[in-house]
Design a protein around this motif. Sequence first.
Motif, mmCIF file in Angstrom:
data_model
loop_
_atom_site.group_PDB
_atom_site.id
_atom_site.type_symbol
_atom_site.label_atom_id
_atom_site.label_comp_id
_atom_site.label_asym_id
_atom_site.label_seq_id
_atom_site.Cartn_x
_atom_site.Cartn_y
_atom_site.Cartn_z
ATOM 1 N N ASP A 1 0.833 -1.200 0.000
ATOM 2 C CA ASP A 1 0.000 0.000 0.000
ATOM 3 C C ASP A 1 0.868 1.251 0.000
ATOM 4 O O ASP A 1 1.953 1.270 0.587
ATOM 5 N N GLU A 2 0.351 2.282 -0.671
ATOM 6 C CA GLU A 2 1.052 3.561 -0.767
ATOM 7 C C GLU A 2 1.447 4.102 0.620
ATOM 8 O O GLU A 2 2.499 4.717 0.785
ATOM 9 N N PHE A 3 0.591 3.865 1.615
ATOM 10 C CA PHE A 3 0.868 4.377 2.968
ATOM 11 C C PHE A 3 1.309 3.261 3.904
ATOM 12 O O PHE A 3 1.389 3.465 5.124
ATOM 13 N N ASN A 4 1.544 2.081 3.360
ATOM 14 C CA ASN A 4 1.856 0.893 4.170
ATOM 15 C C ASN A 4 0.733 0.528 5.130
ATOM 16 O O ASN A 4 0.970 -0.053 6.185
ATOM 17 N N LEU A 5 -0.487 0.922 4.784
ATOM 18 C CA LEU A 5 -1.623 0.609 5.648
ATOM 19 C C LEU A 5 -2.522 -0.428 4.979
ATOM 20 O O LEU A 5 -2.887 -0.284 3.811
ATOM 21 N N SER B 1 -3.690 12.306 7.824
ATOM 22 C CA SER B 1 -2.599 12.712 6.956
ATOM 23 C C SER B 1 -1.405 11.790 7.155
ATOM 24 O O SER B 1 -1.211 11.231 8.233
ATOM 25 N N ASP B 2 -0.628 11.616 6.111
ATOM 26 C CA ASP B 2 0.618 10.857 6.243
ATOM 27 C C ASP B 2 1.808 11.797 6.293
ATOM 28 O O ASP B 2 2.933 11.342 6.431
ATOM 29 N N VAL B 3 1.560 13.090 6.177
ATOM 30 C CA VAL B 3 2.689 14.010 6.189
ATOM 31 C C VAL B 3 2.617 15.119 7.220
ATOM 32 O O VAL B 3 3.627 15.487 7.814
ATOM 33 N N ASN B 4 1.424 15.675 7.451
ATOM 34 C CA ASN B 4 1.445 16.831 8.360
ATOM 35 C C ASN B 4 0.775 16.544 9.691
ATOM 36 O O ASN B 4 0.047 15.579 9.867
ATOM 37 N N ARG B 5 1.061 17.396 10.658
ATOM 38 C CA ARG B 5 0.632 17.190 12.038
ATOM 39 C C ARG B 5 -0.555 18.058 12.443
ATOM 40 O O ARG B 5 -0.841 18.207 13.617
ATOM 41 N N SER B 6 -1.245 18.647 11.445
ATOM 42 C CA SER B 6 -2.421 19.429 11.812
ATOM 43 C C SER B 6 -3.681 18.562 11.775
ATOM 44 O O SER B 6 -4.739 18.988 12.206
ATOM 45 N N ALA B 7 -3.544 17.329 11.258
ATOM 46 C CA ALA B 7 -4.711 16.452 11.147
ATOM 47 C C ALA B 7 -4.979 15.730 12.468
ATOM 48 O O ALA B 7 -4.104 15.605 13.318
ATOM 49 N N LEU B 8 -6.212 15.232 12.598
ATOM 50 C CA LEU B 8 -6.602 14.498 13.810
ATOM 51 C C LEU B 8 -5.858 13.171 13.914
ATOM 52 O O LEU B 8 -5.437 12.762 14.992
ATOM 53 N N VAL B 9 -5.718 12.498 12.776
ATOM 54 C CA VAL B 9 -5.015 11.224 12.756
ATOM 55 C C VAL B 9 -3.821 11.338 11.819
ATOM 56 O O VAL B 9 -3.932 11.837 10.709
ATOM 57 N N ARG B 10 -2.678 10.885 12.290
ATOM 58 C CA ARG B 10 -1.480 10.893 11.471
ATOM 59 C C ARG B 10 -1.022 9.461 11.263
ATOM 60 O O ARG B 10 -1.181 8.617 12.134
ATOM 61 N N LYS B 11 -0.467 9.179 10.098
ATOM 62 C CA LYS B 11 0.177 7.898 9.850
ATOM 63 C C LYS B 11 1.679 8.142 9.946
ATOM 64 O O LYS B 11 2.285 8.660 9.013
ATOM 65 N N PRO C 1 7.681 -3.364 9.739
ATOM 66 C CA PRO C 1 6.247 -3.680 9.744
ATOM 67 C C PRO C 1 5.602 -3.588 11.125
ATOM 68 O O PRO C 1 4.470 -3.120 11.253
ATOM 69 N N ALA C 2 6.329 -3.993 12.177
ATOM 70 C CA ALA C 2 5.744 -3.971 13.529
ATOM 71 C C ALA C 2 5.372 -2.559 13.961
ATOM 72 O O ALA C 2 4.563 -2.370 14.866
ATOM 73 N N ALA C 3 5.961 -1.571 13.321
ATOM 74 C CA ALA C 3 5.729 -0.182 13.746
ATOM 75 C C ALA C 3 4.634 0.523 12.943
ATOM 76 O O ALA C 3 4.366 1.698 13.160
ATOM 77 N N SER C 4 4.001 -0.178 12.009
ATOM 78 C CA SER C 4 2.899 0.447 11.267
ATOM 79 C C SER C 4 1.741 0.699 12.219
ATOM 80 O O SER C 4 1.265 -0.211 12.886
ATOM 81 N N ARG C 5 1.315 1.945 12.268
ATOM 82 C CA ARG C 5 0.302 2.319 13.262
ATOM 83 C C ARG C 5 -0.348 3.621 12.849
ATOM 84 O O ARG C 5 0.146 4.295 11.936
ATOM 85 N N ILE C 6 -1.435 3.962 13.512
ATOM 86 C CA ILE C 6 -1.987 5.303 13.338
ATOM 87 C C ILE C 6 -1.852 6.042 14.661
ATOM 88 O O ILE C 6 -1.805 5.430 15.728
ATOM 89 N N GLU C 7 -1.775 7.364 14.573
ATOM 90 C CA GLU C 7 -1.623 8.188 15.770
ATOM 91 C C GLU C 7 -2.825 9.113 15.890
ATOM 92 O O GLU C 7 -3.048 9.945 15.019
ATOM 93 N N ALA D 1 -11.685 4.725 4.401
ATOM 94 C CA ALA D 1 -11.068 5.989 4.832
ATOM 95 C C ALA D 1 -11.089 6.985 3.682
ATOM 96 O O ALA D 1 -10.922 6.610 2.526
ATOM 97 N N PRO D 2 -11.294 8.256 3.986
ATOM 98 C CA PRO D 2 -11.177 9.283 2.939
ATOM 99 C C PRO D 2 -9.710 9.411 2.516
ATOM 100 O O PRO D 2 -8.836 8.792 3.123
ATOM 101 N N ASP D 3 -9.452 10.200 1.488
ATOM 102 C CA ASP D 3 -8.055 10.441 1.102
ATOM 103 C C ASP D 3 -7.354 11.229 2.196
ATOM 104 O O ASP D 3 -7.983 12.037 2.878
ATOM 105 N N PRO D 4 -6.049 11.020 2.349
ATOM 106 C CA PRO D 4 -5.329 11.837 3.328
ATOM 107 C C PRO D 4 -5.240 13.296 2.859
ATOM 108 O O PRO D 4 -5.313 13.561 1.660
ATOM 109 N N VAL D 5 -5.124 14.191 3.808
ATOM 110 C CA VAL D 5 -4.984 15.612 3.477
ATOM 111 C C VAL D 5 -3.526 15.988 3.664
ATOM 112 O O VAL D 5 -2.982 15.814 4.759
ATOM 113 N N ARG D 6 -2.902 16.455 2.602
ATOM 114 C CA ARG D 6 -1.457 16.666 2.695
ATOM 115 C C ARG D 6 -1.081 18.126 2.906
ATOM 116 O O ARG D 6 0.087 18.457 3.097
ATOM 117 N N GLU D 7 -2.092 18.994 2.874
ATOM 118 C CA GLU D 7 -1.794 20.409 3.112
ATOM 119 C C GLU D 7 -2.027 20.747 4.590
ATOM 120 O O GLU D 7 -2.623 19.967 5.317
#
Length: 445
Positions: free
Chosen positions: A263-267, A312-322, A328-334, A365-371
Amino acid sequence: LSAEEQELVETIDEEDVDFLRLQFTDILGTVKNVSIPASQAEKAFAEGIYFDGSSIEGFVRIQESDMRLKPDPESFAVLPWRDTESGSAARLICDVMNTATGEPFVGDPRYVLKRAIDRAEEMGYTLNAGPEPEFFVFEKDEHGRATTTTHDVGGYFDLAPKDLASDLRRQIIYNLEEMAFEVEASHHEVAEGQHEIDFKYDDALTTADNIATFRSVVRATAEKNDLHATFMPKPIAHINGSGMHTHLSLFDNGENVFHDADDEFNLSDTAKSFLAGVLEHAPAITAICNPTVNSYKRLVPGYEAPVYVAWSDVNRSALVRKPAARVPAASRIELRSPDPSCNPYLALAVMLQAGLDGIEKGLEAPDPVRENIYEFDEAKREEYGIDTLPSNLGEAVAALEEDEVIQEALGDHVCEKFVQAKTQEFGEYVADVSQWELDRYLEAF
Ligand code: ADP
Ligand code: MG
Ligand code: MG
Ligand code: MG
Ligand code: MG
């Protein structure tokens, strides 16, 4: 007694423990203690310890107040900060049982989490959770009362000698390690007097117990240094508040089922449905993960705290970050909304149940927001379909009252008592006249 309990009774004797503190938490997350002499250990395991639940926040009505504490032998730990002169003490975390029925008490937050864990297990999953609790350390005044004067002037990742608190942090970490914590990182946070200590993820029940223990260790160690540590989410306006980002993943037989190398996001699809469930129930979850009036002073734009329901997989303004995961053991959501004033048992229970609901319903899941979402205007947020988190405790409680999945996650008893307590808390706050209002209006009108 079980073999484990028998062995523990012997350990308690060998380690010269004088007192056992039997711990549990009320609905609001406050740790309660019943202290017994160590000589009562065997009896405590065999019969449990009886107490009157009517004096505990939100526990029971007066006429049905008999409760029994059932110590969990796995939670045994000697308390490192007690003076040896006054005798050494150990704690045991307890399940709360209803004496009338002999069943677990439905108002026990630990039981609420155990129910969520059982559901996950039935679906073939174990939740792993890793928190990043932040806190402030303040000086005390001459009467021993906490102030909001920070005891150092360090900034994010600043090194000594500016970071006068590193000494205190080191003591806290030693104490945690003595209580079998695996501390992964610790650093000064963005704000003056603010710290973060991260410990290794574990199964959900262990992590909830750990968070409760962590808060006691931090407060007790600060106290020993005549300082006051606080997990209040936003003690000082206009600077960063204290959060407790929570990292989540599901394992099956030791394999991380959130990971998908292709997967593009390893999810994996499972991870994405879990994520979608968390987003779907985010408003109601907020009532539990951000349970104080003050929590909403942290959830405002501009201080690295989430405000918008997106991932989001890149920014920290989102509620959930990847977060990026090297293995592999470290794949998680925050999940970035929780703050350390929450009840950790209820918080992990609702996060888990929301995610399982997403999996069960096959939500996408919706698309991630990268802005940077802080910079979006309302029109752009609408275009992206991004909702806003509740902006105060009243709105959050209203969201909880509309979300049957999260209500069910809590169970009728806990939900009803929680809503009652929080409605009253918010009502008192709304009726209060604050210093801000006096400063603004007293002389202007
Ligand atoms: P951040 O980049 O947000 O500062 P940290 O690296 O400080 O994150 O925190 C990582 C947290 O995530 C730690 O508590 C760590 O143990 C935890 N963690 C690592 N892998 C997993 C996993 N698979 N599931 C849950 N938590 C995990
Ligand atoms: Mg961190
Ligand atoms: Mg931090
Ligand atoms: Mg464990
Ligand atoms: Mg984080």
